[in-house]
Design a protein around this motif. Structure first.
Motif, PDB file in Angstrom:
ATOM      1  N   ALA A 113     -23.915 -30.444   4.578  1.00  0.00           N
ATOM      2  CA  ALA A 113     -24.387 -31.676   5.397  1.00  0.00           C
ATOM      3  C   ALA A 113     -24.339 -31.052   6.856  1.00  0.00           C
ATOM      4  CB  ALA A 113     -23.287 -32.751   5.223  1.00  0.00           C
ATOM      5  N   TYR A 114     -23.304 -30.537   7.338  1.00  0.00           N
ATOM      6  CA  TYR A 114     -23.338 -29.714   8.459  1.00  0.00           C
ATOM      7  C   TYR A 114     -24.423 -29.069   8.829  1.00  0.00           C
ATOM      8  CZ  TYR A 114     -18.529 -31.011   9.565  1.00  0.00           C
ATOM      9  OH  TYR A 114     -17.492 -31.794   9.565  1.00  0.00           O
ATOM     10  N   LYS A 115     -25.008 -28.035   7.908  1.00  0.00           N
ATOM     11  CA  LYS A 115     -26.377 -27.315   8.182  1.00  0.00           C
ATOM     12  C   LYS A 115     -27.590 -28.305   8.460  1.00  0.00           C
ATOM     13  CE  LYS A 115     -24.686 -23.496   5.222  1.00  0.00           C
ATOM     14  NZ  LYS A 115     -24.909 -22.571   4.203  1.00  0.00           N
ATOM     15  N   PHE A 116     -27.655 -29.139   7.547  1.00  0.00           N
ATOM     16  CA  PHE A 116     -28.771 -30.024   7.782  1.00  0.00           C
ATOM     17  C   PHE A 116     -28.680 -30.694   9.117  1.00  0.00           C
ATOM     18  CE2 PHE A 116     -29.284 -29.841   3.126  1.00  0.00           C
ATOM     19  CZ  PHE A 116     -30.758 -29.732   3.006  1.00  0.00           C
ATOM     20  N   ALA A 117     -27.429 -31.220   9.426  1.00  0.00           N
ATOM     21  CA  ALA A 117     -27.352 -31.926  10.567  1.00  0.00           C
ATOM     22  C   ALA A 117     -27.444 -31.068  12.039  1.00  0.00           C
ATOM     23  CB  ALA A 117     -25.882 -32.625  10.759  1.00  0.00           C
ATOM     24  N   THR A 118     -27.094 -29.837  11.834  1.00  0.00           N
ATOM     25  CA  THR A 118     -27.298 -28.962  13.152  1.00  0.00           C
ATOM     26  C   THR A 118     -28.852 -28.692  13.183  1.00  0.00           C
ATOM     27  OG1 THR A 118     -25.075 -27.919  12.695  1.00  0.00           O
ATOM     28  CG2 THR A 118     -26.713 -26.738  13.733  1.00  0.00           C
ATOM     29  N   ASN A 119     -29.399 -28.296  12.139  1.00  0.00           N
ATOM     30  CA  ASN A 119     -30.808 -28.215  12.323  1.00  0.00           C
ATOM     31  C   ASN A 119     -31.605 -29.376  12.808  1.00  0.00           C
ATOM     32  OD1 ASN A 119     -30.024 -25.801  10.876  1.00  0.00           O
ATOM     33  ND2 ASN A 119     -31.888 -25.876   9.611  1.00  0.00           N
ATOM     34  N   TYR A 120     -31.159 -30.565  12.477  1.00  0.00           N
ATOM     35  CA  TYR A 120     -31.982 -31.686  12.816  1.00  0.00           C
ATOM     36  C   TYR A 120     -31.682 -31.841  14.429  1.00  0.00           C
ATOM     37  CZ  TYR A 120     -32.103 -33.468   8.101  1.00  0.00           C
ATOM     38  OH  TYR A 120     -32.134 -33.553   6.490  1.00  0.00           O
ATOM     39  N   VAL A 121     -30.568 -31.511  14.774  1.00  0.00           N
ATOM     40  CA  VAL A 121     -30.198 -31.575  16.215  1.00  0.00           C
ATOM     41  C   VAL A 121     -31.048 -30.601  17.119  1.00  0.00           C
ATOM     42  CG1 VAL A 121     -28.471 -31.394  17.963  1.00  0.00           C
ATOM     43  CG2 VAL A 121     -27.936 -32.860  16.105  1.00  0.00           C
ATOM     44  N   MET A 122     -31.084 -29.375  16.542  1.00  0.00           N
ATOM     45  CA  MET A 122     -31.719 -28.230  17.349  1.00  0.00           C
ATOM     46  C   MET A 122     -33.205 -28.644  17.197  1.00  0.00           C
ATOM     47  SD  MET A 122     -29.326 -26.458  18.359  1.00  0.00           S
ATOM     48  CE  MET A 122     -27.622 -26.090  18.428  1.00  0.00           C
ATOM     49  N   TYR A 123     -33.768 -29.245  16.155  1.00  0.00           N
ATOM     50  CA  TYR A 123     -35.253 -29.350  15.997  1.00  0.00           C
ATOM     51  C   TYR A 123     -35.476 -30.299  16.938  1.00  0.00           C
ATOM     52  CZ  TYR A 123     -39.721 -30.717  14.416  1.00  0.00           C
ATOM     53  OH  TYR A 123     -41.316 -31.082  14.203  1.00  0.00           O
ATOM     54  N   GLY A 124     -34.748 -31.221  17.076  1.00  0.00           N
ATOM     55  CA  GLY A 124     -34.946 -32.752  17.904  1.00  0.00           C
ATOM     56  C   GLY A 124     -34.808 -32.160  19.598  1.00  0.00           C
ATOM     57  N   LEU A 125     -34.013 -31.451  19.732  1.00  0.00           N
ATOM     58  CA  LEU A 125     -34.088 -30.877  21.191  1.00  0.00           C
ATOM     59  C   LEU A 125     -34.991 -30.111  21.590  1.00  0.00           C
ATOM     60  CD1 LEU A 125     -30.074 -30.352  21.192  1.00  0.00           C
ATOM     61  CD2 LEU A 125     -31.295 -32.283  22.339  1.00  0.00           C
ATOM     62  N   THR A 126     -35.698 -29.375  20.631  1.00  0.00           N
ATOM     63  CA  THR A 126     -36.770 -28.189  21.181  1.00  0.00           C
ATOM     64  C   THR A 126     -38.320 -28.812  20.770  1.00  0.00           C
ATOM     65  OG1 THR A 126     -36.250 -27.006  18.849  1.00  0.00           O
ATOM     66  CG2 THR A 126     -35.144 -26.282  20.744  1.00  0.00           C
ATOM     67  N   HIS A 127     -38.432 -30.043  20.075  1.00  0.00           N
ATOM     68  CA  HIS A 127     -39.795 -30.380  19.870  1.00  0.00           C
ATOM     69  C   HIS A 127     -39.619 -31.788  20.648  1.00  0.00           C
ATOM     70  CE1 HIS A 127     -38.993 -27.156  17.051  1.00  0.00           C
ATOM     71  NE2 HIS A 127     -40.545 -27.230  16.852  1.00  0.00           N
TER      72      HIS A 127
END
Length: 276
Positions: free
Chosen positions: A262-276
């Protein structure tokens, strides 16, 4: 289901001879059946307790922090449908996730504060990422749908979480299409950059919704102009609830691998959202 039937004997002597055996059969049957029922109830209480508590506990809505350029976790508060559903896992999930994200990355963020905005709040335009939970109870007004549409079209990235099975899907789909009427909701593939934005996620298989292991997690998305080569605008965790896994990650309610994922998915979502 009813227990096994006992034949009615016309001969009273036959009936009296059979009664002790029949009574024993019924006792053993109902005894084992009762044991199964009690076991299931205990399991439901054990594994359902965190969900029930997180969704029914009373809470005080914390004040929003003013925009200062740091990453702020934003949760969307919808006003129609089941009005408290938006608050599931609040605010402990935010605290746990921001603590982990702060430890994992150099991202400047608010660890001990988060924001809640209604869908048509103009202040939402300060924030590039928003989280919407329990969309199986989400029924946006036309004004809310239009405002969220504009936010997404301007570059907002929406994370949808915590719903399962067809009935909740149908409510979500209707609501989502009121926001983006021409959108196509498509399955995600593990090769998409969002699953490699920070952690390298190797498979999308394995997680289930905390409410039932029968709900196997699926990940779906909506792309800008329905073009997979363009920006992913919405990520959808169907048959899953990463928020609940993060909320209870320190309490031992759930398998450690589910909380970690869950933390991995959530972290990836935030990083993607901030960079795209």
């Amino acid at each position: 289901a009813s227990g096994p039937s006992v034949s009615r004997w016309s001969d009273s002597h036959q009936a009296s001879n059979m009664m002790p055996a029949a009574h024993g059969m019924r006792s053993r049957f109902f005894g084992s059946r009762l044991a199964r029922v009690v076991s299931l109830l205990l399991l439901a209480m054990l594994f359902g307790a965190p969900i029930a508590w997180s969704q029914r506990q009373r809470f005080m809505l914390e004040p929003n922090v003013p925009y200062d350029g740091r990453y702020t976790f934003v949760r969307l508060r919808y006003t129609q449908g089941y009005r408290m559903a938006w608050s599931a896992d609040y605010p402990q999930m935010e605290r746990n996730f921001m603590t982990i994200l702060g430890d994992l990355s150099t991202l400047r963020l608010h660890k001990k504060a988060s924001n809640v905005h209604v869908l048509d709040d103009p202040a939402l335009n300060h924030y590039p990422i928003a989280y919407l939970t329990e969309p199986g109870y989400w029924m946006p007004t036309p004004q809310e749908a239009e405002a969220l549409r504009r936010w997404i079209q301007k570059g907002g990235f929406l994370i949808v979480d915590d719903f399962y099975f067809d009935r909740q899907w149908d409510v979500f789909e209707k609501a989502m299409l009121s926001v983006l009427p021409t959108a196509r909701i498509v399955p995600m593939d593990v090769s998409h950059p969002i699953f490699n934005a920070f952690f390298h996620i190797k498979t999308l298989d394995g997680m289930t919704h905390p409410a039932t292991p029968l709900a196997k997690a699926e990940y779906l998305g909506i792309y800008e102009d329905n073009d997979p080569s363009k920006r992913l605008q919405v990520i959808i965790n169907y048959n899953n609830d990463i928020g609940d896994y993060m909320e209870w990650s320190g309490e031992g309610w759930y398998p450690v691998n589910f909380s970690n994922d869950a933390y991995k998915f959530a972290t990836n979502y935030v990083m993607y959202g901030l960079t795209h």
